[in-house]
Scaffold this motif. Structure first.
Motif, mmCIF file in Angstrom:
data_model
loop_
_atom_site.group_PDB
_atom_site.id
_atom_site.type_symbol
_atom_site.label_atom_id
_atom_site.label_comp_id
_atom_site.label_asym_id
_atom_site.label_seq_id
_atom_site.Cartn_x
_atom_site.Cartn_y
_atom_site.Cartn_z
ATOM 1 N N HIS A 33 1.419 2.671 -16.023
ATOM 2 C CA HIS A 33 2.812 2.600 -15.584
ATOM 3 C C HIS A 33 2.995 1.673 -14.387
ATOM 4 N N SER A 34 2.015 0.845 -14.111
ATOM 5 C CA SER A 34 2.074 -0.060 -12.966
ATOM 6 C C SER A 34 3.282 -0.986 -13.082
ATOM 7 N N LYS A 35 4.000 -1.161 -11.992
ATOM 8 C CA LYS A 35 5.150 -2.063 -11.956
ATOM 9 C C LYS A 35 4.707 -3.524 -12.009
ATOM 10 N N ARG A 36 3.463 -3.782 -11.754
ATOM 11 C CA ARG A 36 2.978 -5.151 -11.646
ATOM 12 C C ARG A 36 2.535 -5.749 -12.993
ATOM 13 N N GLY A 37 2.451 -4.952 -14.018
ATOM 14 C CA GLY A 37 2.082 -5.470 -15.328
ATOM 15 C C GLY A 37 0.635 -5.180 -15.683
ATOM 16 N N PRO A 38 0.301 -5.299 -16.943
ATOM 17 C CA PRO A 38 -1.028 -4.926 -17.423
ATOM 18 C C PRO A 38 -2.159 -5.827 -16.930
ATOM 19 N N ASP A 39 -1.862 -7.062 -16.572
ATOM 20 C CA ASP A 39 -2.917 -7.980 -16.133
ATOM 21 C C ASP A 39 -3.076 -8.023 -14.612
ATOM 22 N N TYR A 40 -2.374 -7.155 -13.909
ATOM 23 C CA TYR A 40 -2.370 -7.216 -12.446
ATOM 24 C C TYR A 40 -3.743 -6.916 -11.846
ATOM 25 N N ALA A 41 -4.450 -5.946 -12.372
ATOM 26 C CA ALA A 41 -5.779 -5.615 -11.845
ATOM 27 C C ALA A 41 -6.710 -6.817 -11.955
ATOM 28 N N GLU A 42 -6.606 -7.573 -13.031
ATOM 29 C CA GLU A 42 -7.423 -8.779 -13.197
ATOM 30 C C GLU A 42 -7.023 -9.844 -12.181
ATOM 31 N N ARG A 43 -5.723 -9.960 -11.927
ATOM 32 C CA ARG A 43 -5.246 -10.949 -10.967
ATOM 33 C C ARG A 43 -5.808 -10.658 -9.573
ATOM 34 N N LEU A 44 -5.885 -9.389 -9.221
ATOM 35 C CA LEU A 44 -6.406 -9.022 -7.906
ATOM 36 C C LEU A 44 -7.856 -9.468 -7.735
ATOM 37 N N LYS A 45 -8.604 -9.496 -8.810
ATOM 38 C CA LYS A 45 -10.000 -9.931 -8.739
ATOM 39 C C LYS A 45 -10.113 -11.414 -8.378
ATOM 40 N N ASP A 46 -9.033 -12.179 -8.603
ATOM 41 C CA ASP A 46 -9.036 -13.607 -8.308
ATOM 42 C C ASP A 46 -8.656 -13.928 -6.866
ATOM 43 N N CYS A 47 -8.248 -12.916 -6.108
ATOM 44 C CA CYS A 47 -7.889 -13.131 -4.702
ATOM 45 C C CYS A 47 -9.157 -13.352 -3.886
ATOM 46 N N GLU A 48 -9.215 -14.457 -3.173
ATOM 47 C CA GLU A 48 -10.392 -14.725 -2.345
ATOM 48 C C GLU A 48 -10.497 -13.746 -1.191
ATOM 49 N N LYS A 49 -9.385 -13.463 -0.525
ATOM 50 C CA LYS A 49 -9.365 -12.532 0.610
ATOM 51 C C LYS A 49 -8.245 -11.537 0.345
ATOM 52 N N LEU A 50 -8.613 -10.351 -0.106
ATOM 53 C CA LEU A 50 -7.652 -9.317 -0.471
ATOM 54 C C LEU A 50 -7.872 -8.082 0.381
ATOM 55 N N TYR A 51 -6.813 -7.622 1.032
ATOM 56 C CA TYR A 51 -6.873 -6.382 1.797
ATOM 57 C C TYR A 51 -6.239 -5.273 0.979
ATOM 58 N N THR A 52 -6.985 -4.167 0.870
ATOM 59 C CA THR A 52 -6.521 -2.987 0.154
ATOM 60 C C THR A 52 -6.791 -1.770 1.031
ATOM 61 N N GLN A 53 -6.451 -0.603 0.533
ATOM 62 C CA GLN A 53 -6.745 0.620 1.275
ATOM 63 C C GLN A 53 -8.244 0.831 1.426
ATOM 64 N N GLU A 54 -9.031 0.228 0.569
ATOM 65 C CA GLU A 54 -10.480 0.397 0.625
ATOM 66 C C GLU A 54 -11.149 -0.479 1.686
ATOM 67 N N ASN A 55 -10.555 -1.609 2.070
ATOM 68 C CA ASN A 55 -11.260 -2.505 2.989
ATOM 69 C C ASN A 55 -10.450 -2.946 4.208
ATOM 70 N N TYR A 56 -9.275 -2.406 4.408
ATOM 71 C CA TYR A 56 -8.476 -2.766 5.582
ATOM 72 C C TYR A 56 -9.092 -2.122 6.826
ATOM 73 N N PRO A 57 -9.179 -2.844 7.939
ATOM 74 C CA PRO A 57 -9.804 -2.286 9.150
ATOM 75 C C PRO A 57 -8.844 -1.363 9.924
ATOM 76 N N PHE A 58 -8.505 -0.233 9.327
ATOM 77 C CA PHE A 58 -7.496 0.678 9.871
ATOM 78 C C PHE A 58 -7.753 1.052 11.330
ATOM 79 N N GLU A 59 -8.933 1.554 11.629
ATOM 80 C CA GLU A 59 -9.206 2.065 12.975
ATOM 81 C C GLU A 59 -9.140 0.970 14.034
ATOM 82 N N ALA A 60 -9.720 -0.168 13.766
ATOM 83 C CA ALA A 60 -9.708 -1.260 14.738
ATOM 84 C C ALA A 60 -8.281 -1.764 14.978
ATOM 85 N N VAL A 61 -7.506 -1.900 13.916
ATOM 86 C CA VAL A 61 -6.127 -2.375 14.053
ATOM 87 C C VAL A 61 -5.285 -1.344 14.800
#
Length: 162
Positions: A54-82
């Motif tokens: 049900h993603s609003k971004r479309g079925p190929d969005y997860a694949e598109r994210l893999k093409d991002c050279e520098k992608l910040y997500t909830q898994e890798n954002y430096p929350f505590e330091a920021v």
């Protein structure tokens, strides 16, 4: 470092310094027009929403994210330091995560394009967060540019910028 944070609002999206290499462009991976210019992408929505059928971004969005050279997500954002840099964990949109990181990384100039945050939808409650970060940046001596068409840091009445 000069950072141009670019959202999707048509009012100023095209005004971003797309061809000026002195600005590092940060934006959203679902920005079809700005995609090739972005040095960093921010996708801070819960991964379960992105992987869903049900993603609003479309079925190929997860694949598109893999093409991002520098992608910040909830898994890798430096929350505590920021959070330590800005004084608290106060962000509620992918754009505000970008703004907070630019402050954290010591940007000397930040320009905000394609970000109006007016209306009554989710952007209305996100506006206060961005305005807090803009004030914080300016208080630290960072030069923050906001196009006059944007509703950020301006009084709005019935969807009109004053």
């Amino acid at each position: 470092m000069k950072v141009a944070i670019v959202g999707l609002a048509s009012s100023t999206h095209s005004d971003a310094p797309w061809f000026d290499d002195t600005w590092e462009k940060w934006g959203l991976p679902w920005d079809d027009k700005g995609w090739p210019f972005m040095a960093r992408h921010f996708e801070m929505h819960d991964q379960r929403l992105l992987d869903s059928e049900h993603s609003k971004r479309g079925p190929d969005y997860a694949e598109r994210l893999k093409d991002c050279e520098k992608l910040y997500t909830q898994e890798n954002y430096p929350f505590e330091a920021v959070a330590k840099t800005i004084g608290q964990a106060y962000w509620n949109s992918s754009i505000s995560y970008a703004m907070a990181l630019a402050i954290h990384e010591g940007a000397r100039e930040i320009a905000i394009y394609g970000v109006d945050m007016d209306g009554t939808d989710e952007y209305a409650y996100q506006k206060a967060n961005m305005e807090y970060l803009i004030g914080l940046a300016r208080g630290q001596g960072i030069d923050v540019h906001i196009p006059k068409q944007s509703a950020l840091c301006k009084l709005t009445v019935r969807h009109q910028v004053l």
